[in-house]
Design a protein around this motif. Sequence first.
Motif, mmCIF file in Angstrom:
data_model
loop_
_atom_site.group_PDB
_atom_site.id
_atom_site.type_symbol
_atom_site.label_atom_id
_atom_site.label_comp_id
_atom_site.label_asym_id
_atom_site.label_seq_id
_atom_site.Cartn_x
_atom_site.Cartn_y
_atom_site.Cartn_z
ATOM 1 N N TYR A 16 0.842 -1.199 0.000
ATOM 2 C CA TYR A 16 0.000 0.000 0.000
ATOM 3 C C TYR A 16 0.882 1.257 0.000
ATOM 4 C CZ TYR A 16 -3.553 3.374 1.319
ATOM 5 O OH TYR A 16 -4.401 4.449 1.331
ATOM 6 N N GLY A 17 0.634 2.166 -0.881
ATOM 7 C CA GLY A 17 1.401 3.414 -0.954
ATOM 8 C C GLY A 17 2.832 3.211 -1.433
ATOM 9 N N ALA A 18 3.059 2.170 -2.230
ATOM 10 C CA ALA A 18 4.417 1.817 -2.653
ATOM 11 C C ALA A 18 5.115 2.944 -3.394
ATOM 12 C CB ALA A 18 4.385 0.557 -3.513
ATOM 13 N N VAL A 19 4.378 3.782 -4.102
ATOM 14 C CA VAL A 19 5.007 4.855 -4.857
ATOM 15 C C VAL A 19 5.695 5.862 -3.925
ATOM 16 C CG1 VAL A 19 3.024 6.414 -5.022
ATOM 17 C CG2 VAL A 19 4.723 6.366 -6.850
ATOM 18 N N ILE A 20 5.221 5.977 -2.711
ATOM 19 C CA ILE A 20 5.798 6.926 -1.753
ATOM 20 C C ILE A 20 7.036 6.355 -1.066
ATOM 21 C CG2 ILE A 20 5.340 8.237 0.366
ATOM 22 C CD1 ILE A 20 3.792 9.180 -2.125
ATOM 23 N N TRP A 21 6.993 5.091 -0.701
ATOM 24 C CA TRP A 21 8.103 4.535 0.081
ATOM 25 C C TRP A 21 8.928 3.491 -0.683
ATOM 26 C CZ3 TRP A 21 7.902 -0.677 1.097
ATOM 27 C CH2 TRP A 21 6.664 -1.283 0.968
ATOM 28 N N CYS A 22 8.843 3.466 -2.008
ATOM 29 C CA CYS A 22 9.597 2.483 -2.789
ATOM 30 C C CYS A 22 11.102 2.652 -2.640
ATOM 31 C CB CYS A 22 9.198 2.526 -4.255
ATOM 32 S SG CYS A 22 9.645 4.045 -5.095
ATOM 33 N N ASN A 23 11.558 3.841 -2.237
ATOM 34 C CA ASN A 23 12.991 4.018 -2.036
ATOM 35 C C ASN A 23 13.508 3.203 -0.850
ATOM 36 O OD1 ASN A 23 11.585 5.682 -0.269
ATOM 37 N ND2 ASN A 23 13.221 7.191 -0.166
ATOM 38 N N ALA A 24 12.629 2.704 -0.008
ATOM 39 C CA ALA A 24 13.049 1.835 1.100
ATOM 40 C C ALA A 24 13.555 0.497 0.588
ATOM 41 C CB ALA A 24 11.894 1.612 2.071
ATOM 42 N N THR A 25 13.251 0.159 -0.668
ATOM 43 C CA THR A 25 13.744 -1.095 -1.221
ATOM 44 C C THR A 25 15.237 -1.047 -1.504
ATOM 45 O OG1 THR A 25 13.170 -0.418 -3.476
ATOM 46 C CG2 THR A 25 11.530 -1.699 -2.254
ATOM 47 N N SER A 26 15.840 0.136 -1.387
ATOM 48 C CA SER A 26 17.290 0.229 -1.536
ATOM 49 C C SER A 26 18.003 0.035 -0.201
ATOM 50 C CB SER A 26 17.679 1.567 -2.168
ATOM 51 O OG SER A 26 17.247 2.632 -1.354
ATOM 52 N N ILE A 27 17.236 -0.121 0.878
ATOM 53 C CA ILE A 27 17.800 -0.353 2.204
ATOM 54 C C ILE A 27 17.587 -1.819 2.553
ATOM 55 C CG2 ILE A 27 17.708 0.291 4.644
ATOM 56 C CD1 ILE A 27 16.444 2.974 3.673
ATOM 57 N N LYS A 28 18.674 -2.557 2.711
ATOM 58 C CA LYS A 28 18.613 -4.012 2.894
ATOM 59 C C LYS A 28 17.801 -4.410 4.128
ATOM 60 C CE LYS A 28 19.639 -8.151 1.681
ATOM 61 N NZ LYS A 28 18.804 -8.758 0.663
ATOM 62 N N ALA A 29 17.888 -3.649 5.210
ATOM 63 C CA ALA A 29 17.150 -3.994 6.434
ATOM 64 C C ALA A 29 15.639 -3.964 6.193
ATOM 65 C CB ALA A 29 17.526 -3.039 7.566
#
Length: 191
Positions: free
Chosen positions: A35-48
């Motif tokens: 949900y809301g992936a367009v806003i927080w998709c940059n978290a996929t660059s953080i391995k944790a």
Amino acid sequence: MALAVGERGIGPNWGLKPRTVMWIYKAVVKPMLTYGAVIWCNATSIKARVNQLERVQRAALLATAGTLNSTGTASLECLLGVEPIDITIKTIALRTMHRLILRGQWLGWYGRGNTGPVSHMELCLTLTKDIPGMGNPGNTLTEGKEAIVQWGRKAHTRRWRDLGGQSQTEFLIGERYKTHTETNRKLDRTQ
């Protein structure tokens, strides 16, 4: 939560059917995760962050496949035809961005809200450069969606090949793997 409740009702010879577990994951849990992936998709660059999301997906895959806990996540994803969660999130973010651009609702506030290594807008724009045909002004919603889905499939295939999981899985289950992958290729061509 929904997946944890369902896991208590699963045993090796009793409980929810694997198809039901996968339905719960795809219909209830996965939409909650994305949900809301367009806003927080940059978290996929953080391995944790990716590890936390992968843990949830892995629990669903293990419950569906009924395999040992030591089975590799990439192998489970390949055998069950499930895309890695970080690629799924990026795909959903790109589809949302494309839809908003076509409707004139993409604000394009670049450089604002950059709290991670890269902002979500910069990540989406970088990913669109890898997708052929996304820059075409006459691109319809359906064409863009199909291009993004194809990008996700290629990213998944590349990751699987780079991990070396393809040769390991083929060695372990032999002919069934070849039949399964050929069937999936035929289905992909007909859809």
